[in-house]
Motif scaffolding. Structure first.
Motif, PDB file in Angstrom:
ATOM      1  N   UNK A 108       0.821  -1.209   0.000  1.00 42.77           N
ATOM      2  CA  UNK A 108       0.000   0.000   0.000  1.00 42.77           C
ATOM      3  C   UNK A 108       0.859   1.265   0.000  1.00 42.77           C
ATOM      4  N   UNK A 109       0.365   2.296  -0.646  1.00 41.11           N
ATOM      5  CA  UNK A 109       1.026   3.600  -0.627  1.00 41.11           C
ATOM      6  C   UNK A 109       0.001   4.615  -0.136  1.00 41.11           C
ATOM      7  N   UNK A 110       0.372   5.328   0.910  1.00 39.50           N
ATOM      8  CA  UNK A 110      -0.508   6.354   1.475  1.00 39.50           C
ATOM      9  C   UNK A 110       0.059   7.720   1.136  1.00 39.50           C
ATOM     10  N   UNK A 111      -0.774   8.594   0.580  1.00 37.27           N
ATOM     11  CA  UNK A 111      -0.308   9.952   0.333  1.00 37.27           C
ATOM     12  C   UNK A 111      -0.911  10.895   1.373  1.00 37.27           C
ATOM     13  N   UNK A 112      -0.035  11.784   1.878  1.00 35.05           N
ATOM     14  CA  UNK A 112      -0.472  12.740   2.897  1.00 35.05           C
ATOM     15  C   UNK A 112      -0.839  14.086   2.272  1.00 35.05           C
ATOM     16  N   UNK A 113      -1.113  14.090   0.963  1.00 37.43           N
ATOM     17  CA  UNK A 113      -1.451  15.368   0.333  1.00 37.43           C
ATOM     18  C   UNK A 113      -2.550  16.099   1.107  1.00 37.43           C
ATOM     19  N   UNK A 114      -2.436  17.435   1.152  1.00 35.20           N
ATOM     20  CA  UNK A 114      -3.455  18.231   1.845  1.00 35.20           C
ATOM     21  C   UNK A 114      -4.633  18.539   0.934  1.00 35.20           C
ATOM     22  N   UNK A 115      -4.331  18.971  -0.292  1.00 33.35           N
ATOM     23  CA  UNK A 115      -5.415  19.491  -1.134  1.00 33.35           C
ATOM     24  C   UNK A 115      -5.414  18.958  -2.567  1.00 33.35           C
TER      25      UNK A 115
END
Ligand SMILES: NC(=O)c1ccc[n+]([C@@H]2O[C@H](COP(=O)([O-])OP(=O)(O)OC[C@H]3O[C@@H](n4cnc5c(N)ncnc54)[C@H](O)[C@@H]3O)[C@@H](O)[C@H]2O)c1
Length: 303
Positions: A108-115
């Motif tokens: 799995x790859x989790x992105x912490x992008x805000x917007x």
């Protein structure tokens, strides 16, 4: 036990590392900037002392966080990868494209992008089904909320796994039905910021007054009763009447924010520039950071 690999050891990356290590996970951190890696241990130490981690535990937590010199090495030793690099689509694309050949197809790859849209972040991926938006709030080791959203091609199993794992950390994990830029929290936050700037543009009040109003009213209320419960509480008929009366005069701007544009044109970009909407004398930034964390801890204790 699941091994985490975090790409980007900046403000969020090091904070997420602390939150995961506090729960017992081993966390490798890679950053393209050697200075960010060199300073990681010190920033982790500061986060642990600010998060009031008992000294007898802090050493063990810090020992679970380690730096990794290359993306390929990080990829090879991570069961879940957290992307926390700068909020630029091109940078995220470059990192994900470089990462994917070196991880198993089911990692799995989790992105912490805000917007950014999760679907857009996933665009160059070979297996976009594994990308989940997992949005932590700063500081990640203190703020309970983590928002989780799928992209258009994300498989539900990856979303479920993220939700369960984040919940098991003791976090308040919320699931969005679908991808929307800004998740929920930043959309609400910046709707308020847009309206606050509109009040300034219209000459209604000073910036300090906005902060006083929020801190002495809405900020207190919303930590106990959310806006949806409050709408029901006051009655939906009244809610509709207020909205019908107010909505025409609320900001609908989608670009050109006069107060921001004027300040930025005069190099008054806020804290780092020493001047923005408010004045920022030396030391004020540190005072705000300490007040923010103390205030959050206080609110969590009394809740
Ligand atoms: N700052 C916040 O309050 C906040 C809150 C929630 C989410 N986020 C999101 O988290 C992400 C990271 O934000 P941040 O505030 O930690 O930024 P930051 O600038 O503090 O850290 C970003 C790090 O990424 C590194 N980096 C840049 N390009 C890289 C690359 N190609 N490979 C490896 N590392 C690279 C930088 O060297 C830097 O250390 C962004 O997507 C941001 O929108 C930020």
């Amino acid at each position: 036990m699941t091994r985490f690999g975090i790409i980007g050891g900046g403000l969020m990356g090091h904070g997420i590392a602390v939150a995961l290590a506090q729960a017992g996970y081993r966390v490798g951190v890679f950053d393209a900037d050697p200075a960010a890696l060199a300073g990681l241990g010190e920033r982790v130490g500061q986060a642990l002392s600010r998060s009031a981690t008992p000294p007898e535990r802090a050493g063990a937590v810090a020992d679970r966080i380690f730096t990794v010199d290359s993306l390929a090495v990080l990829a090879g030793q991570s069961d879940i990868v957290v992307e926390a690099v700068s909020e630029r689509l091109a940078v995220k694309h470059e990192v994900l494209a470089a990462l994917e050949p070196d991880i198993a197809v089911d990692t799995p790859v989790w992105t912490n992008t805000s917007v950014l849209s999760i679907s857009e972040v996933a665009q160059p991926m070979l297996h976009p089904r594994r990308l989940v938006g997992v949005h932590w709030w700063n500081p990640p080791y203190l703020i309970p909320l983590v928002e989780i959203a799928p992209g258009a091609d994300t498989e539900p199993g990856f979303v479920k796994q993220a939700h369960e794992l984040i919940t098991a950390l003791g976090k308040t994990s919320v699931l969005l039905h679908r991808d929307v830029p800004g998740f929920i929290g930043n959309r609400l936050q910046f709707a308020l910021v847009r309206e606050a700037l509109h009040l300034l543009d219209e000459g209604v009040c000073e910036p300090e007054t906005i902060d006083t109003v929020v801190r002495a009213s809405l900020g207190l209320r919303w930590s106990t009763v959310g806006p949806m419960e409050n709408a029901d509480y006051i009655g939906l008929d009244l809610t509709r009447a207020i909205l019908t009366s107010l909505a025409p005069s609320l900001s609908g701007r989608t670009s050109a924010f006069p107060t921001l544009d004027r300040l930025l044109a005069h190099d008054q970009a806020g804290r780092a520039a020493g001047r923005g909407l408010l004045d920022w004398p030396a030391g004020q930034g540190d005072e705000v950071a300490a007040r923010l964390e103390d205030g959050i801890r206080h609110n969590l204790r009394v809740r």
